[in-house]
Design an enzyme around this catalytic site. Structure first.
Site, PDB file in Angstrom:
ATOM      1  CE  LYS A   1      39.110  49.022  41.350  1.00  0.00           C
ATOM      2  NZ  LYS A   1      38.200  49.372  40.247  1.00  0.00           N
TER       3      LYS A   1
ATOM      4  CG  HIS B   1      42.700  47.777  42.861  1.00  0.00           C
ATOM      5  ND1 HIS B   1      42.084  46.997  43.805  1.00  0.00           N
ATOM      6  CD2 HIS B   1      42.526  47.132  41.672  1.00  0.00           C
ATOM      7  CE1 HIS B   1      41.555  45.923  43.222  1.00  0.00           C
ATOM      8  NE2 HIS B   1      41.817  45.984  41.925  1.00  0.00           N
TER       9      HIS B   1
END
Length: 324
Positions: free
Chosen positions: A211, A207
């Site tokens: 994140k 990600h």
């Protein structure tokens, strides 16, 4: 925030307006009030019957949800909760000016908004560290909410909501198609427990660098594999956040380094003669934003029909059908 005043001639709406004033050596922000005809305060051309408040409007997911909600014709409340450092900011998203409020102002602001809009639905896309406190606030006020933020203490989150008896949609994954895949995995795990006993598992999830937590989707899939007989711990998930690794090792398109979700699950038999791979890759955030809007519409319908006050998830949303 506004409230409606009845005037003999017309309905007027009082709302706070932020303006900049110049003073020697600095700019200052002044919060003042003005009275506008209510008809001028219409926030969308189409009204789906409920307003939405999106907390975390300064983040990329919050912005994406706001844009999707406005596009769907949902009335947007021009307020959002964020960190204290962002208090007082005015953020333009989806053609709307949204005022940001910090933690010290949240309760009073939310109570005022909910009093004016009793059919309000709140959407949360803040940060993992705010999940539990925000949920506790929504429960205290009694406002229905969609929790899109991952992380936090999930057991505490669910207990808080269950004890408070409010409407909520909580899911580690808001992408409808990914949720359908997760549902299929859960069905397989429930109907064929131990089917992959003895198999080894490797899990990689990539990600955007911002994140902070491990993917909730990856955790959910791993839980299914555990039911299927695979010995694997959550902390064995390979979490990739380095853009260089993402480009070279994972193959993320450069334009999506700032927003993507790539997952790979590799199963190998004990004698290494059989392998299974499950993969789902997402570039951008539109799949999550659209799913979140569907969840908010679903929740508003549950409130309107006086359905059970409980925690729903995205599988409930999928089963309801009639999604856009």
């Amino acid at each position: 925030m506004g409230f409606v005043l009845k005037d003999p001639a017309t309905l007027w709406r009082q709302e706070n307006v932020v303006s900049l004033s110049q003073s020697p050596g600095r700019n200052s922000i002044i919060l003042r009030s003005r009275r506008l005809p209510k008809r001028i305060c219409s926030m969308s051309k189409q009204n789906l019957g409920f307003p939405i408040l999106v907390n975390g409007c300064t983040g990329k997911m919050g912005r994406a949800v706001i844009e999707a909600a406005v596009s769907a014709g949902i009335q947007l409340v021009p307020a959002s909760f964020s960190t204290s450092m962002e208090t007082g900011q005015i953020v333009e998203v989806g053609g709307q000016n949204i005022q940001v409020f910090g933690s010290s102002e949240r309760e009073g602001i939310l109570v005022s908004i909910f009093k004016e809009h009793p059919n309000l639905v709140v959407v949360d896309y803040t940060v993992p560290g705010a999940v539990n406190d925000n949920a506790a606030l929504y429960c205290k006020v009694g406002v229905p909410f969609v929790m899109g933020t991952t992380g936090g203490d999930r057991e505490r989150l669910y207990k808080t909501v269950e004890d408070s008896n409010v409407y909520a949609v909580i899911s580690p994954q808001m992408g409808k198609q990914v949720v359908a895949f997760l549902a299929a995995m859960e069905i397989m795990a429930d109907q064929f427990p131990g089917a992959f006993s003895g198999y080894s598992l490797e899990v990689m999830e990539s990600h955007q660098a911002g994140k902070l937590d491990t993917s909730g989707t990856a955790k959910a899939v791993v839980s299914c594999f555990q039911k299927l007989g695979v010995s694997f711990d959550i902390d064995q998930i390979q979490k990739i956040r380095d853009p260089k690794q993402q480009l070279v090792m994972v193959g993320i398109p450069e334009e999506h380094l700032s927003g993507h979700a790539f997952h790979l699950y590799n199963l190998t038999s004990p004698d290494e003669t059989v392998t299974f791979e499950f993969q789902h890759n997402v570039c951008g955030r539109s799949i999550y934003a659209e799913g979140t809007v569907d969840a908010a519409i679903f929740l508003a319908k549950k409130v309107g029909s006086k359905s059970d006050k409980r925690i729903y998830n995205m599988i409930d949303v999928l089963r309801e059908g009639n999604m856009r």
